[in-house]
Write an enzyme that holds these catalytic residues in place. Sequence first.
Site, PDB file in Angstrom:
ATOM      1  N   ARG A  63      28.584 -16.290   6.560  1.00 31.42           N
ATOM      2  CA  ARG A  63      27.840 -17.431   7.100  1.00 31.42           C
ATOM      3  C   ARG A  63      28.481 -18.765   6.707  1.00 31.42           C
ATOM      4  O   ARG A  63      28.493 -19.717   7.500  1.00 31.42           O
ATOM      5  CB  ARG A  63      26.395 -17.366   6.602  1.00 31.42           C
ATOM      6  CG  ARG A  63      25.466 -18.409   7.205  1.00 31.42           C
ATOM      7  CD  ARG A  63      24.014 -18.029   6.957  1.00 31.42           C
ATOM      8  NE  ARG A  63      23.089 -19.007   7.517  1.00 31.42           N
ATOM      9  CZ  ARG A  63      22.379 -19.864   6.785  1.00 31.42           C
ATOM     10  NH1 ARG A  63      22.481 -19.859   5.461  1.00 31.42           N
ATOM     11  NH2 ARG A  63      21.551 -20.702   7.357  1.00 31.42           N
ATOM     12  N   HIS A  67      29.413 -21.647   9.384  1.00 26.31           N
ATOM     13  CA  HIS A  67      28.888 -23.005   9.274  1.00 26.31           C
ATOM     14  C   HIS A  67      30.002 -24.022   9.021  1.00 26.31           C
ATOM     15  O   HIS A  67      29.825 -25.211   9.273  1.00 26.31           O
ATOM     16  CB  HIS A  67      27.824 -23.090   8.185  1.00 26.31           C
ATOM     17  CG  HIS A  67      26.501 -22.534   8.612  1.00 26.31           C
ATOM     18  ND1 HIS A  67      25.301 -23.119   8.271  1.00 26.31           N
ATOM     19  CD2 HIS A  67      26.184 -21.457   9.369  1.00 26.31           C
ATOM     20  CE1 HIS A  67      24.301 -22.418   8.801  1.00 26.31           C
ATOM     21  NE2 HIS A  67      24.828 -21.395   9.460  1.00 26.31           N
ATOM     22  N   ASN A  97      21.849 -26.053   6.355  1.00 27.88           N
ATOM     23  CA  ASN A  97      22.545 -25.665   5.125  1.00 27.88           C
ATOM     24  C   ASN A  97      21.731 -25.821   3.849  1.00 27.88           C
ATOM     25  O   ASN A  97      21.877 -25.046   2.902  1.00 27.88           O
ATOM     26  CB  ASN A  97      23.827 -26.498   4.975  1.00 27.88           C
ATOM     27  CG  ASN A  97      24.808 -26.272   6.106  1.00 27.88           C
ATOM     28  OD1 ASN A  97      24.751 -25.270   6.808  1.00 27.88           O
ATOM     29  ND2 ASN A  97      25.726 -27.213   6.290  1.00 27.88           N
ATOM     30  N   HIS A 196      24.229 -10.621  12.295  1.00 24.47           N
ATOM     31  CA  HIS A 196      22.887 -10.509  11.722  1.00 24.47           C
ATOM     32  C   HIS A 196      22.505  -9.055  11.433  1.00 24.47           C
ATOM     33  O   HIS A 196      21.352  -8.768  11.131  1.00 24.47           O
ATOM     34  CB  HIS A 196      21.859 -11.171  12.642  1.00 24.47           C
ATOM     35  CG  HIS A 196      21.911 -12.662  12.614  1.00 24.47           C
ATOM     36  ND1 HIS A 196      21.061 -13.465  13.343  1.00 24.47           N
ATOM     37  CD2 HIS A 196      22.724 -13.512  11.920  1.00 24.47           C
ATOM     38  CE1 HIS A 196      21.357 -14.740  13.105  1.00 24.47           C
ATOM     39  NE2 HIS A 196      22.358 -14.790  12.259  1.00 24.47           N
TER      40      HIS A 196
END
Length: 321
Positions: A63, A67, A97, A196
Amino acid sequence: MACESYSVKSAFLLLLCFLLGTASAQLSSTFYSTSCPSALSTIKSGVSSAVSKEARMGASLLRLHFHDCFVNGCDASVLLDDNASTNFTGEKTAGPNNNSLRGFDVIDTIKSQLESACPGVVSCADLLTVAARDSVVALGGPSWTVPLGRRDSTTASLSAANSNIPAPTLSLSGLISAFSNKGFTAKEMVALSGSHTIGQARCTSFQTRLYNDNNINATFATSLKTTCPSSGGSNSLSPLDATSPTSFDNAYFKNLQIQKGLLHSDQELFNGGSTDAQVNTYSSNSATFMTDFANAMVKMGNLSPLTGSSGQIRKNCRKVN
């Protein structure tokens, strides 16, 4: 060498300049083979150690890379700390975040090992990109060759982090648009959403879905409500894939077929819309998902990298040199 566009003798120089410029902007899987031969093994070892201590860390590192890349490219801007003394604002306090991204300490540990072995050579951006791949592999997912040679930004953008990272409340059209803005097809968006299949989400990110959406399995919803009340409990965690939360597989897509997507944005992929067929394909064919995911990850890692003399190689991933 100055690249002038006029004078007869400059034709060859122009071509040479173009070729050199193009070459400097290319990433290469062998980028560190002579400058830091131990780079890839050092990163792999650090990731393996962290994931063996806490399986969830694999999802967290994946992740971090996502990001990073969705905000002005894969340049490790996401790792920069705020610094009041220099009036520098990073991306860590952005909505997607703040109190959510994790794994910074793992990156710090691996970076210090890389600096000991090869000072000032391996970028934080490449570290993040390779760590994402190694995390997927550590949890049983596919591997892929990572092109290398990214450099680190000296800037960050809180506003871009707030606006570019897809929210868990997005509709299918919103998801398609958010990924299209970064050059991804709807098919690639579905493949990347398959990340996911690992990791966890905070109650705050699916609370609205739990109490307002109709396309959610009733038994599934009831079990989630025990730890995610309609008000409060916003930081309690639930696995994004309740079937096999620490295995990188295609169970995520099978869950969507029975309305067990945790996030609103997850279930949007299988809700009578244009991506239902792709979910069905990945649900029935794990190998196809793995291949498509790996290819989409390479594409994501290639988003607007800094190369050549742009940016820098940070010594500490949390601050510019």
